[in-house]
Design a protein around this motif. Sequence first.
Motif, PDB file in Angstrom:
ATOM      1  N   MET A 127      42.242  41.164  32.319  1.00  0.00           N
ATOM      2  CA  MET A 127      42.245  39.707  32.214  1.00  0.00           C
ATOM      3  C   MET A 127      42.485  39.051  33.578  1.00  0.00           C
ATOM      4  SD  MET A 127      41.606  37.371  30.315  1.00  0.00           S
ATOM      5  CE  MET A 127      41.997  36.252  29.050  1.00  0.00           C
ATOM      6  N   LEU A 128      43.416  39.631  34.341  1.00  0.00           N
ATOM      7  CA  LEU A 128      43.702  39.099  35.670  1.00  0.00           C
ATOM      8  C   LEU A 128      42.475  39.202  36.577  1.00  0.00           C
ATOM      9  CD1 LEU A 128      45.773  37.881  37.576  1.00  0.00           C
ATOM     10  CD2 LEU A 128      46.524  40.189  38.141  1.00  0.00           C
ATOM     11  N   GLN A 129      41.716  40.299  36.418  1.00  0.00           N
ATOM     12  CA  GLN A 129      40.509  40.480  37.225  1.00  0.00           C
ATOM     13  C   GLN A 129      39.479  39.391  36.921  1.00  0.00           C
ATOM     14  OE1 GLN A 129      41.878  42.859  35.309  1.00  0.00           O
ATOM     15  NE2 GLN A 129      42.425  44.552  36.652  1.00  0.00           N
ATOM     16  N   MET A 130      39.389  39.025  35.635  1.00  0.00           N
ATOM     17  CA  MET A 130      38.443  37.987  35.235  1.00  0.00           C
ATOM     18  C   MET A 130      38.858  36.644  35.823  1.00  0.00           C
ATOM     19  SD  MET A 130      35.759  38.800  33.786  1.00  0.00           S
ATOM     20  CE  MET A 130      35.669  40.150  32.697  1.00  0.00           C
ATOM     21  N   LYS A 131      40.147  36.368  35.830  1.00  0.00           N
ATOM     22  CA  LYS A 131      40.640  35.116  36.415  1.00  0.00           C
ATOM     23  C   LYS A 131      40.341  35.066  37.902  1.00  0.00           C
ATOM     24  CE  LYS A 131      44.345  33.081  33.786  1.00  0.00           C
ATOM     25  NZ  LYS A 131      45.737  32.719  33.739  1.00  0.00           N
ATOM     26  N   PHE A 132      40.551  36.203  38.588  1.00  0.00           N
ATOM     27  CA  PHE A 132      40.273  36.274  40.022  1.00  0.00           C
ATOM     28  C   PHE A 132      38.811  35.948  40.295  1.00  0.00           C
ATOM     29  CE2 PHE A 132      38.768  38.836  43.642  1.00  0.00           C
ATOM     30  CZ  PHE A 132      39.475  38.208  44.663  1.00  0.00           C
ATOM     31  N   ALA A 133      37.911  36.569  39.539  1.00  0.00           N
ATOM     32  CA  ALA A 133      36.476  36.328  39.731  1.00  0.00           C
ATOM     33  C   ALA A 133      36.127  34.877  39.411  1.00  0.00           C
ATOM     34  CB  ALA A 133      35.663  37.284  38.854  1.00  0.00           C
ATOM     35  N   ARG A 134      36.671  34.353  38.330  1.00  0.00           N
ATOM     36  CA  ARG A 134      36.386  32.955  37.966  1.00  0.00           C
ATOM     37  C   ARG A 134      36.820  32.000  39.070  1.00  0.00           C
ATOM     38  NH1 ARG A 134      38.124  34.230  32.281  1.00  0.00           N
ATOM     39  NH2 ARG A 134      36.167  34.297  31.153  1.00  0.00           N
ATOM     40  N   TRP A 135      38.054  32.179  39.539  1.00  0.00           N
ATOM     41  CA  TRP A 135      38.574  31.298  40.581  1.00  0.00           C
ATOM     42  C   TRP A 135      37.812  31.467  41.892  1.00  0.00           C
ATOM     43  CZ3 TRP A 135      41.593  27.171  40.577  1.00  0.00           C
ATOM     44  CH2 TRP A 135      42.337  26.905  39.440  1.00  0.00           C
ATOM     45  N   THR A 136      37.521  32.698  42.260  1.00  0.00           N
ATOM     46  CA  THR A 136      36.823  32.953  43.521  1.00  0.00           C
ATOM     47  C   THR A 136      35.449  32.284  43.529  1.00  0.00           C
ATOM     48  OG1 THR A 136      37.970  35.057  43.818  1.00  0.00           O
ATOM     49  CG2 THR A 136      35.920  34.762  45.033  1.00  0.00           C
ATOM     50  N   PHE A 137      34.677  32.519  42.484  1.00  0.00           N
ATOM     51  CA  PHE A 137      33.330  31.941  42.450  1.00  0.00           C
ATOM     52  C   PHE A 137      33.368  30.440  42.189  1.00  0.00           C
ATOM     53  CE2 PHE A 137      32.126  36.339  42.312  1.00  0.00           C
ATOM     54  CZ  PHE A 137      30.958  36.348  43.049  1.00  0.00           C
ATOM     55  N   GLY A 138      34.316  29.980  41.403  1.00  0.00           N
ATOM     56  CA  GLY A 138      34.440  28.537  41.160  1.00  0.00           C
ATOM     57  C   GLY A 138      34.787  27.778  42.426  1.00  0.00           C
ATOM     58  N   ILE A 139      35.773  28.275  43.154  1.00  0.00           N
ATOM     59  CA  ILE A 139      36.156  27.623  44.414  1.00  0.00           C
ATOM     60  C   ILE A 139      35.017  27.683  45.417  1.00  0.00           C
ATOM     61  CG2 ILE A 139      37.677  27.871  46.424  1.00  0.00           C
ATOM     62  CD1 ILE A 139      39.910  28.645  44.388  1.00  0.00           C
ATOM     63  N   ALA A 140      34.353  28.829  45.503  1.00  0.00           N
ATOM     64  CA  ALA A 140      33.230  28.961  46.435  1.00  0.00           C
ATOM     65  C   ALA A 140      32.123  27.960  46.106  1.00  0.00           C
ATOM     66  CB  ALA A 140      32.679  30.387  46.411  1.00  0.00           C
ATOM     67  N   GLY A 141      31.809  27.806  44.831  1.00  0.00           N
ATOM     68  CA  GLY A 141      30.747  26.877  44.435  1.00  0.00           C
ATOM     69  C   GLY A 141      31.086  25.430  44.749  1.00  0.00           C
ATOM     70  N   VAL A 142      32.295  25.019  44.419  1.00  0.00           N
ATOM     71  CA  VAL A 142      32.714  23.636  44.682  1.00  0.00           C
ATOM     72  C   VAL A 142      32.783  23.384  46.196  1.00  0.00           C
ATOM     73  CG1 VAL A 142      34.627  21.997  44.457  1.00  0.00           C
ATOM     74  CG2 VAL A 142      33.911  23.352  42.486  1.00  0.00           C
ATOM     75  N   TYR A 143      33.401  24.316  46.926  1.00  0.00           N
ATOM     76  CA  TYR A 143      33.485  24.195  48.386  1.00  0.00           C
ATOM     77  C   TYR A 143      32.077  24.056  48.993  1.00  0.00           C
ATOM     78  CZ  TYR A 143      33.438  26.030  53.146  1.00  0.00           C
ATOM     79  OH  TYR A 143      33.167  26.221  54.473  1.00  0.00           O
ATOM     80  N   GLY A 144      31.174  24.920  48.563  1.00  0.00           N
ATOM     81  CA  GLY A 144      29.814  24.887  49.100  1.00  0.00           C
ATOM     82  C   GLY A 144      29.109  23.576  48.808  1.00  0.00           C
ATOM     83  N   LEU A 145      29.244  23.084  47.596  1.00  0.00           N
ATOM     84  CA  LEU A 145      28.605  21.805  47.256  1.00  0.00           C
ATOM     85  C   LEU A 145      29.183  20.660  48.091  1.00  0.00           C
ATOM     86  CD1 LEU A 145      28.271  22.112  43.380  1.00  0.00           C
ATOM     87  CD2 LEU A 145      26.418  22.142  45.082  1.00  0.00           C
ATOM     88  N   LEU A 146      30.504  20.683  48.297  1.00  0.00           N
ATOM     89  CA  LEU A 146      31.135  19.632  49.104  1.00  0.00           C
ATOM     90  C   LEU A 146      30.686  19.679  50.564  1.00  0.00           C
ATOM     91  CD1 LEU A 146      34.771  19.679  47.666  1.00  0.00           C
ATOM     92  CD2 LEU A 146      33.035  17.906  47.331  1.00  0.00           C
ATOM     93  N   CYS A 147      30.440  20.873  51.077  1.00  0.00           N
ATOM     94  CA  CYS A 147      30.022  21.017  52.479  1.00  0.00           C
ATOM     95  C   CYS A 147      28.528  20.772  52.678  1.00  0.00           C
ATOM     96  CB  CYS A 147      30.349  22.423  52.987  1.00  0.00           C
ATOM     97  SG  CYS A 147      32.092  22.718  53.244  1.00  0.00           S
ATOM     98  N   LEU A 148      27.726  21.225  51.734  1.00  0.00           N
ATOM     99  CA  LEU A 148      26.272  21.204  51.931  1.00  0.00           C
ATOM    100  C   LEU A 148      25.597  19.908  51.492  1.00  0.00           C
ATOM    101  CD1 LEU A 148      25.573  24.837  50.735  1.00  0.00           C
ATOM    102  CD2 LEU A 148      25.310  23.980  53.075  1.00  0.00           C
ATOM    103  N   THR A 149      25.998  19.354  50.367  1.00  0.00           N
ATOM    104  CA  THR A 149      25.299  18.195  49.818  1.00  0.00           C
ATOM    105  C   THR A 149      25.250  17.011  50.787  1.00  0.00           C
ATOM    106  OG1 THR A 149      25.899  18.938  47.604  1.00  0.00           O
ATOM    107  CG2 THR A 149      25.116  16.671  47.826  1.00  0.00           C
TER     108      THR A 149
END
Length: 126
Positions: free
Chosen positions: A1-23
């Motif tokens: 379960m912890l591994q799933m949270k890590f992946a969710r947070w990692t990819f979620g933060i990466a996606g939001v960060y990328g959209l904020l920087c690129l758009t």
Amino acid sequence: MLQMKFARWTFGIAGVYGLLCLTPQLFMEERVGIDMPPKIEHPEFFYGFLGVAIAWQLAFLVIARDPARYRLMMLPAVVEKYSFGIACLVLFWQARLNVLIAPFAGIDLLLGTLFIAAYLHTKSAV
């Protein structure tokens, strides 16, 4: 379960960060030419890069929703992050990289490494 949270947070933060920087860059073609001359001569490459990069940020958000289901997509996501980071390292060593770009390349290298960790620690849904 912890591994799933890590992946969710990692990819979620990466996606939001990328959209904020690129758009915002979609509206900064002229500014980029002023801040980092020369002027952009092939806007199709500039907007094409941004379009593909933004599409990947959306893919990161999809992966974040269900990491087990989209686990295999984590591998090309690593390539997306490392391709920019490694290219910037090479350009830096050749003294061809604007110093303003270096922190973003470092962040991409870090995120690529976190993506590998997420892949290794996420069990496939199949």
